[in-house]
Write an enzyme that holds these catalytic residues in place. Structure first.
Site, PDB file in Angstrom:
ATOM      1  N   LYS A 136      12.506  -6.653  -1.464  1.00 12.38           N
ATOM      2  CA  LYS A 136      11.593  -7.780  -1.258  1.00 12.38           C
ATOM      3  C   LYS A 136      12.361  -9.088  -1.402  1.00 12.38           C
ATOM      4  CE  LYS A 136       7.682  -5.290  -1.136  1.00 12.38           C
ATOM      5  NZ  LYS A 136       6.680  -5.334  -0.057  1.00 12.38           N
ATOM      6  N   GLU A 171      11.039  -7.146   7.749  1.00 14.34           N
ATOM      7  CA  GLU A 171       9.611  -6.842   7.816  1.00 14.34           C
ATOM      8  C   GLU A 171       8.774  -8.084   7.512  1.00 14.34           C
ATOM      9  OE1 GLU A 171       6.388  -3.772   5.727  1.00 14.34           O
ATOM     10  OE2 GLU A 171       8.505  -3.695   5.176  1.00 14.34           O
ATOM     11  N   LYS A 194      -0.056   0.584   8.054  1.00 17.05           N
ATOM     12  CA  LYS A 194      -0.654   0.893   6.758  1.00 17.05           C
ATOM     13  C   LYS A 194      -2.056   1.422   7.010  1.00 17.05           C
ATOM     14  CE  LYS A 194       1.763  -1.717   3.218  1.00 17.05           C
ATOM     15  NZ  LYS A 194       2.820  -2.439   3.918  1.00 17.05           N
ATOM     16  N   ASP A 245      11.865  -7.177   3.191  1.00 18.75           N
ATOM     17  CA  ASP A 245      10.441  -7.408   3.417  1.00 18.75           C
ATOM     18  C   ASP A 245      10.061  -8.734   2.788  1.00 18.75           C
ATOM     19  OD1 ASP A 245       7.733  -7.287   3.824  1.00 18.75           O
ATOM     20  OD2 ASP A 245       7.358  -5.601   2.476  1.00 18.75           O
TER      21      ASP A 245
END
Length: 375
Positions: A171, A221, A270, A196
């Site tokens: 992240k 992402e 998702k 991400d």
């Protein structure tokens, strides 16, 4: 059951399970996983679903409270009102209800679970056009939250690689990106690595993001806003590194728009965000037709939601490693017994038992439940 599935009883529980350590992404930090579990009795079968939300709306606009509210006022009364032939019929009935995708996914999940149990078939096989194409094992990789220093990130990556993982996701956010990626790449130049951003950047950051081509990432992402397809398209044109959309992929229609605009090189599906497995399959099929690879993302939560995600990850177009199956790496406990089988440290077996193929531990479910509603 030729007349469909008529539910005798629905129970929704708000569940809270502490995390082993804080998990931080660009938009916030959580120390407690707060979500909703749905139990549905239909004759001899019990179906399970999960709204994989949080106590606060930092990833999605939904929360545990909103999921319970829409469940109590709209979704539960509708589900109890008639018999349902299959999950597709439920999705059609949901078309007039705006939003609340994670809550809808929980209700759809119980239908998949009961349908599979009634037919003696796994949800993964029910979901596939051709069950022989279903992937029995899914490669997975960890999602590493934002760390305090680049050195602590490198240390965490080492721990994950030692477990057998081959794909690493880190992240990032403004101010905690380049220095961290540089340190990770210097330590592990050959590891499959992606970053991400969870929508942390703006169009004026495109040049900054474009400079990340030098890191040889497998993808970036969701760098820009969740509703910004236009500038994601501009970023795709500007960069060699593949751009993956996550939060932007909320419906099959938006998926089609992103594909037509060429705003995504890769798509993360998702299951909760798109409203369940029916629309997950539709998104998968659109991407497969367009030649755009997909993978199945995850959220912190229990094995109930993970079982559905693994079914989605078994689809033939899901060619990139998934985030699925990492719940136990973050939660101090789980409400599902016999966590999914793992081989080679980074491959998770898709449940092949009837329905979701899980066994919920009722003692643990009661232990971690803080609110319960029954219809």
């Amino acid at each position: 059951m030729s007349k469909g599935f008529k539910f005798d009883r629905l129970v929704a529980r708000r569940v809270q399970i502490p995390l082993k350590s804080p998990f931080r992404i660009s938009v916030g930090e959580v120390t407690m996983k707060d979500f909703v579990v749905l139990e549905a009795q239909c004759g001899p079968w019990v179906g399970w679903g999960e709204a994989a939300v949080d106590g606060v709306p930092f990833y999605t606009t939904e929360t545990s409270e909103t999921a319970l509210s829409i469940g109590r006022t709209v979704l539960a009364p509708l589900m109890r009102s008639r018999a349902w032939s299959d999950p597709e019929e439920w999705v059609e009935a949901m078309e007039g209800i705006r939003g609340h995708s994670f809550a809808k996914a929980a209700f759809e999940s119980v239908l998949w679970d009961v349908l599979g149990q009634s037919r003696g078939s796994s949800v993964a096989h029910l979901l596939a056009d051709d069950p022989s194409e279903s992937q029995p094992w899914v490669q997975v990789g960890p999602s590493i939250g934002i760390k305090g220093t680049p050195e602590s990130l490198v240390e965490t990556i080492a721990q994950e690689l030692a477990k057998g993982y081959r794909r690493i996701k880190i992240k990032v956010c403004p101010g905690q990106d380049v220095e961290y990626i540089e340190a990770a790449r210097a330590a592990y130049p050959d590891v499959e690595m992606m970053v991400d951003a969870n929508s942390a950047y703006q169009p004026h950051d495109i040049e900054h993001l474009a400079s990340w081509d030098r890191f040889g990432l497998m993808m970036i992402e969701q760098p820009l806003d969740h509703d910004d397809l236009w500038f994601h398209r501009e970023l795709c044109r500007r960069m060699k590194t593949p751009i993956c959309l996550d939060e932007s992929i909320q419906t099959p229609h938006l998926t089609r728009c992103a594909l037509e605009m060429k705003a995504a090189d890769i798509v993360n599906i998702k299951v909760g965000r798109v409203g369940g497995l029916v629309d997950s399959k539709r998104v998968h099929d659109l991407c497969r037709k367009a030649g755009t690879p997909v993978w199945i993302g995850s959220r912190l939560g229990s094995g109930i939601a993970e079982a559905g995600r693994l079914a989605a990850a078994s689809l033939p177009g899901a060619t990139y490693p998934s985030d699925v199956g990492a719940g136990l790496a973050y939660l101090t406990d789980d409400i599902v017994d016999d966590w999914f089988e793992v081989r080679d440290g980074c491959e998770v077996k898709v449940p092949d038992g009837p329905g979701l193929g899980i066994r919920v531990n009722r003692d643990k479910l009661e232990k971690y439940s803080v609110e319960t509603y029954e219809w």
